[in-house]
Design a protein around this motif. Structure first.
Motif, PDB file in Angstrom:
ATOM      1  N   ARG A 112     -11.472  -8.931  -0.529  1.00  0.00           N
ATOM      2  CA  ARG A 112     -10.320  -8.897   0.380  1.00  0.00           C
ATOM      3  C   ARG A 112     -10.582  -8.029   1.601  1.00  0.00           C
ATOM      4  N   TYR A 113     -11.349  -7.006   1.374  1.00  0.00           N
ATOM      5  CA  TYR A 113     -11.674  -6.144   2.500  1.00  0.00           C
ATOM      6  C   TYR A 113     -12.472  -6.930   3.540  1.00  0.00           C
ATOM      7  N   GLN A 210      -6.484  -0.801  -6.598  1.00  0.00           N
ATOM      8  CA  GLN A 210      -7.079  -2.102  -6.323  1.00  0.00           C
ATOM      9  C   GLN A 210      -7.723  -2.133  -4.940  1.00  0.00           C
ATOM     10  N   ALA A 211      -7.006  -1.588  -3.967  1.00  0.00           N
ATOM     11  CA  ALA A 211      -7.532  -1.567  -2.605  1.00  0.00           C
ATOM     12  C   ALA A 211      -8.806  -0.737  -2.552  1.00  0.00           C
ATOM     13  N   MET A 212      -8.803   0.357  -3.262  1.00  0.00           N
ATOM     14  CA  MET A 212      -9.987   1.207  -3.256  1.00  0.00           C
ATOM     15  C   MET A 212     -11.157   0.486  -3.916  1.00  0.00           C
ATOM     16  N   ASP A 214     -11.712  -2.724  -4.000  1.00  0.00           N
ATOM     17  CA  ASP A 214     -12.215  -3.721  -3.051  1.00  0.00           C
ATOM     18  C   ASP A 214     -13.081  -3.063  -1.989  1.00  0.00           C
ATOM     19  N   LEU A 215     -12.579  -1.944  -1.506  1.00  0.00           N
ATOM     20  CA  LEU A 215     -13.289  -1.223  -0.469  1.00  0.00           C
ATOM     21  C   LEU A 215     -14.665  -0.799  -0.983  1.00  0.00           C
TER      22      LEU A 215
END
Lengths: 369, 341
Positions: A112-113, A210-212, A214-215
């Motif tokens: 996603r990133y 989750q964002a982390m 992906d990152l």
């Protein structure tokens, strides 16, 4: 400004910069036509151009593949003109395909990133425009490349954004910080050390795990397989833009916002030792001694050939136009005083109509010589 | 084609809490945002006019180039501010991390700096979060601190990524405290009793094309429809079509033709006719693209005439506010560009 095009040591790349709505795309096309007319095989790279522009070039619509513009009867010698539309996401994807082993590509595309980066992140369009420019230049199929920079509020965005993208992706601090956790092996375990730090805890509390994740996984891939390729390309692009084969043109209109942006861009280019070819002030109400009338309205009244109402309207139209022409002229004087004497400043009169065909583009060129 | 000159178009606008002014670069977003603020002020509203981080137009206009995220008063009921996503992120962090010590460590760390730059959408979401917090601010008596928050949005592409973000982040982060907050923000954006998107357009080819695209994306993808369109800088009608035809004939006339022969200042006549032709040509182009916009866009279109000036100052913008955006006047305004064709 265009006089060096076609000469052996003339520019091979022309970059048209300017803030939104000043007519960059049309001018880029006109300069492309000029290139072909001087016998060069020329390509114009543009972004989301007008229907009318495609029409005026006699092509059905702009596509991501280079399309030949029919110019028979207009061009000299081997001159040809091509047009290509830029697509940031596709350009980014093709870079991934080039630099990444096949088995990793899908995971990058699904990240996603990456999806955000390639399509939405501020600067990614500008970065990709530069990337395409570099690629096409190196393929060496064209004698002249004209780049219409992506639309943005600020003229400088094109120059700054790629650096910004590279700063984010190649951030020294980032590498220092994450590299220990990213080396081969059990990524999860190594990241654990980082995750245990209070700063990181706080950040992921805000960002979400989750964002982390992906990152991290993006940056792991990035670091392992992509970083070197991107970095060396970014450096090569930067030196290409500083090379005398390139010429930057600042496009503006007489209004103070785009004018200030153009001058700011000029100063930035000069301070970076980048090749600046001049200003084009578009949509100028030409003054041409407009104020000098020798009794024409009195004489018109005397002829009794126009009714009083129409005569009043003519007066009004003249007064309005004169007003704008004077204001435009002040802008241009200011511009000339602000920049070095040696810098060309060309003005293009505000046309009565729209540019609808090739001859319209050729007409513009008259003002750039 | 009649212009719908309904006062309701504007009174309804001034009843919103959060209004985004969007549009392509160079169409006059700041012009409309500021005029709207003046008009809302005149209607008795307390207005906060905010520009986003990449813009300096509002600050420059009011002589406040160093504008920050702290609103400053510039008129009786108008405040202006420039959104600073980094400052907002710091405020957010301080609010969410209980320990002041850790919060300070976090906001001062380089990791924080880096993530605030590199994290997808963080700047954008903080920009939206700032407007949300302003919307929630209250005076002591419980009434809103600002009745209306007007956002001078970035150029179309950036503005769209801004408004796409809440949904994207909800999909991306899925669970956790931030998601429920983003949902709250999304709820505000989608609540058309509170939030409206407005669009500024010029009656020219590219702006109309881009506006129509934006209208579709807003309706179908964002599910936040564009509620009002401001058609800016319309050349007011001057010559009737008969007069235009008459002038055309005169212009093609040779120097030896009847009118030219009767006038001594032939050069002067050429200049006068040139100015006239320019104006009716622009008017014709304007009319053509206005018609296209009217045919293909839904929703009210509010027309703003061209002022024959390169740079509008605050006085001009006050004039636009009272001539074009005053609901009282609007219903009876007959000098308005839209009434004559």
């Amino acid at each position: 400004m265009l006089e060096n095009i076609g000469k052996p040591d003339g520019p091979k790349i022309i970059v048209c910069c300017g803030s939104g709505g000043v007519g960059k795309t049309t001018l880029s096309a006109a300069i492309g036509v000029h290139g072909a007319m001087t016998g060069l095989k020329t390509i114009v790279l543009t972004i989301d151009p007008a229907r009318r522009l495609a029409d005026s070039l006699g092509i059905a619509e702009f596509q991501e593949e280079a399309q030949r513009v029919p110019l028979e009867g207009v061009v000299a010698g081997n001159g040809e003109l091509y047009a290509m539309m830029l697509d940031a996401k596709r350009t980014f994807d093709s870079l991934i395909v080039r630099y990444t082993p096949e088995k990793l590509q899908d995971s990058i595309f699904a990240n996603r990133y990456y999806q955000h980066l390639s399509n939405n992140m501020a600067g990614s369009h500008e970065y990709m425009a530069m990337e395409r420019l570099y690629e096409i230049y190196n393929q060496g199929h064209y004698d002249l490349i004209v780049l219409d920079t992506p639309p943005s509020r600020r003229a400088l965005d094109f120059l700054e954004a790629p650096q910004r993208v590279m700063n984010l992706l190649g951030h020294q601090f980032f590498l220092k910080l994450f590299k220990p956790y990213m080396s081969a092996g059990r990524l999860g375990l190594k990241i654990f050390n980082l995750i245990a730090s209070p700063v990181f805890k706080a950040v992921s509390q805000i960002m979400g795990n989750q964002a982390m994740d992906d990152l991290f996984s993006f940056f792991k891939l990035w670091n392992d397989v992509l970083f070197e390729g991107f970095r060396s390309r970014a450096q090569a692009m930067e030196s290409l833009l500083s090379d005398p084969v390139t010429a930057f043109i600042a496009v503006t209109t007489p209004q103070s916002y785009p004018l200030n942006e153009a001058v700011y861009l000029y100063h930035q280019l000069v301070s970076r030792n980048m090749p600046f070819a001049g200003f084009i002030v578009n949509r100028v109400h030409a003054l041409n001694d407009l104020a000098q009338l020798n009794g024409v309205f009195e004489q018109l009244t005397d002829t009794k050939m126009l009714d009083a109402g129409l005569l009043e309207k003519l007066k009004k139209a003249h007064a309005r136009f004169l007003n704008l022409a004077e204001s435009d002229s002040e802008s241009i004087i200011w511009l000339r005083e602000t920049v070095k004497d040696t810098i060309p400043v060309h003005t293009i009169p505000f046309a009565d109509g729209e540019v609808n065909d090739l001859s319209g583009l050729v007409k513009i060129l008259k003002h750039l010589k | 084609m009649p212009t719908i000159n309904d006062a309701k178009e504007l009174t309804e606008l001034f009843e919103r809490r959060l209004v985004f002014v969007m549009g392509k670069g160079g169409v006059g977003k700041t012009t409309l945002a500021v005029s709207m603020a003046f008009a809302a002020e005149a209607a008795g509203k307390r207005v906060l006019l905010a520009e986003t981080e990449d813009s300096q137009s509002v600050g420059r206009l009011f002589g406040e180039p160093g504008l920050t995220e702290t609103p400053i008063s510039v008129s009786k009921r108008i405040w202006i501010a420039r959104i600073n996503p980094k400052a907002e992120l710091e405020a957010y962090t301080r609010f969410h991390i209980k320990s002041g010590f850790i919060a300070r460590r976090v906001t001062r760390s380089r990791l924080f700096d880096y993530l605030s730059e590199a994290t997808p959408g963080l700047r954008e979401i903080m920009t939206l979060a700032r407007t949300w917090r302003w919307e929630e601010e209250r005076q002591k008596n419980g009434s809103p601190l600002y009745d209306m928050i007007i956002v001078d949005a970035p150029a179309t592409g950036h503005a769209l990524s801004l408004l796409r973000l809440p949904k994207m982040l909800i999909d991306m982060i899925r669970v956790g405290p931030i998601v429920s907050q983003i949902r709250g923000l999304q709820k505000l954006l989608k609540d058309d009793t509170k939030t409206w998107l407005t669009l500024v357009c010029l009656p020219e080819e590219l702006p109309v094309k881009e506006s129509l695209e934006l209208i579709n994306i807003a309706r179908d993808e964002l599910e936040i429809p564009v509620q009002r369109i401001f058609l800016n800088a319309i050349y007011p009608p001057l010559f009737s079509s008969e007069e235009a035809e008459h002038l055309k004939a005169l212009m093609s006339e040779e120097e030896s033709g009847p009118l030219f022969s009767a006038v001594r200042d032939k050069k002067g006549l050429r200049k006068v006719l040139h100015a006239a032709r320019h104006q009716y040509s622009r008017r014709r182009i304007n009319t053509q693209y206005s018609a296209q916009l009217r045919a293909e866009a839904t929703g009210p279109i509010i027309e703003i005439p061209y002022y024959f000036k390169n740079d509008l100052n605050l006085e001009d913008l006050r004039r636009i506010a009272s001539n074009c955006l005053d609901p009282e006047k609007r219903s009876q305004d007959d000098v308005h560009a839209g009434k004559h064709r």
